[in-house]
Write an enzyme that holds these catalytic residues in place. Structure first.
Site, short mmCIF file in Angstrom:
data_model
loop_
_atom_site.label_atom_id
_atom_site.label_comp_id
_atom_site.label_asym_id
_atom_site.label_seq_id
_atom_site.Cartn_x
_atom_site.Cartn_y
_atom_site.Cartn_z
N GLU A 1 -1.54 5.82 10.60
CA GLU A 1 -0.87 6.58 9.56
C GLU A 1 -0.98 5.84 8.24
O GLU A 1 -0.15 4.99 7.91
CB GLU A 1 0.62 6.70 9.89
CG GLU A 1 0.92 7.44 11.16
CD GLU A 1 2.14 8.32 10.98
OE1 GLU A 1 3.22 7.77 10.79
OE2 GLU A 1 1.99 9.55 11.00
N HIS B 1 9.62 -0.16 21.11
CA HIS B 1 9.34 -1.44 21.75
C HIS B 1 8.84 -1.14 23.15
O HIS B 1 9.06 -0.08 23.69
CB HIS B 1 10.60 -2.28 21.78
CG HIS B 1 11.17 -2.47 20.42
ND1 HIS B 1 10.96 -3.60 19.69
CD2 HIS B 1 11.87 -1.62 19.65
CE1 HIS B 1 11.54 -3.45 18.52
NE2 HIS B 1 12.11 -2.27 18.47
P1 PGA Z 1 3.34 14.20 7.23
O1 PGA Z 1 4.03 13.02 8.08
O2 PGA Z 1 2.54 15.01 8.21
O3 PGA Z 1 4.48 14.96 6.62
O4 PGA Z 1 2.47 13.53 6.22
C1 PGA Z 1 3.30 12.28 9.00
C2 PGA Z 1 4.19 11.27 9.70
O5 PGA Z 1 4.85 10.46 9.03
O6 PGA Z 1 4.27 11.26 10.93
#
Ligand code: PGA
Length: 231
Positions: free
Chosen positions: A147, A96
């Site tokens: 991500e 946050h």
């Molecule tokens: P990973 O995770 O590199 O194992 O795919 C990435 C993350 O969730 O930050």
């Protein structure tokens, strides 16, 4: 265009005993110095203080993996921002926007959403929600991590072109809401970042670093990522 310093962040998730964490932190401290590149590790709460001691006086930044928005309170299992600061943290993943910690705000679509052609709509909504009400100065200090859920821990990485498409979209969206802050905010890619794909990802104009899970758990692979090949 102001140069953005690359940031390589290791998210240790729910791994590492204290001894293992101290060992890995020592390896990172020794090997992760690269002029012009910021390096951060985010260990589990239980070893934050131990890792902070190992990293003290080095350039390696310390982040937590989560936190509650209140400063204190009867919240079982939660950790408050002042606790993280006291433990030595300067950053927090998915946090946050308060208390002087730099939040690393994670956004990203599921496979279902990608297949349905909704990637940009999903990311747009997440970015807008995270940035709403923030001044451009606050936005400049943020870190955003794209991500894609389908690439986390699966060994499937977004191709550099796929990632760049979304990173460029995020930056344009931030430009629309916060103007020139968009040129300053760092946007990391996360999702199966490995030593052999980081170079190509970093080559893309709007990818400013990596949020690394699995490959951050071993010193040698994390250090290879920190020392990714240029150009
Ligand atoms: P990973 O995770 O590199 O194992 O795919 C990435 C993350 O969730 O930050």
């Amino acid at each position: 265009m102001p140069a953005r310093r690359p940031l390589i962040a290791g998210n240790w998730k729910m791994y590492k005993t204290r001894a293992e964490a101290e060992g890995l932190a020592r390896e990172v401290r020794t090997g992760a110095t690269r002029p012009g590149v910021d390096v951060l590790v985010a260990p589990p709460f239980t070893v934050l203080a131990a890792v902070a001691r190992v990293l003290k006086g080095s350039n390696v930044l310390l982040g937590a993996q989560n936190m509650h928005s209140e400063s204190e309170g009867a919240f079982t299992g939660e950790v408050a921002p002042p606790m993280l600061k006291e433990a030595g943290c300067t950053h927090v993943i998915l946090g946050h926007l308060a208390h002087g910690l730099v939040p690393i705000v994670c956004v990203g679509e599921t496979l279902e959403e990608r297949d349905a052609g909704k990637t940009m709509a999903v990311v747009e909504r997440q970015v807008d929600r995270a940035l709403r009400g923030l001044s451009p100065e606050r936005v400049e200090g943020l870190v955003i991590a794209y991500e894609p859920v389908w690439a986390i821990g699966t060994g499937r990485t977004a191709s550099p072109a796929q990632a760049q498409e979304v990173h460029g979209f995020i930056r344009r969206r931030v430009a629309g809401s916060h103007g020139p802050a968009a040129e300053v905010v760092r946007i990391l890619y996360g999702g199966s970042v490995k030593p052999d794909n980081i170079g190509a990802l970093m080559h893309e104009p709007d990818i400013d670093g990596g949020l690394v899970g699995g490959a951050s758990l071993k010193g040698d692979s994390f250090l290879k990522i920190v020392h990714y090949p240029e150009g």
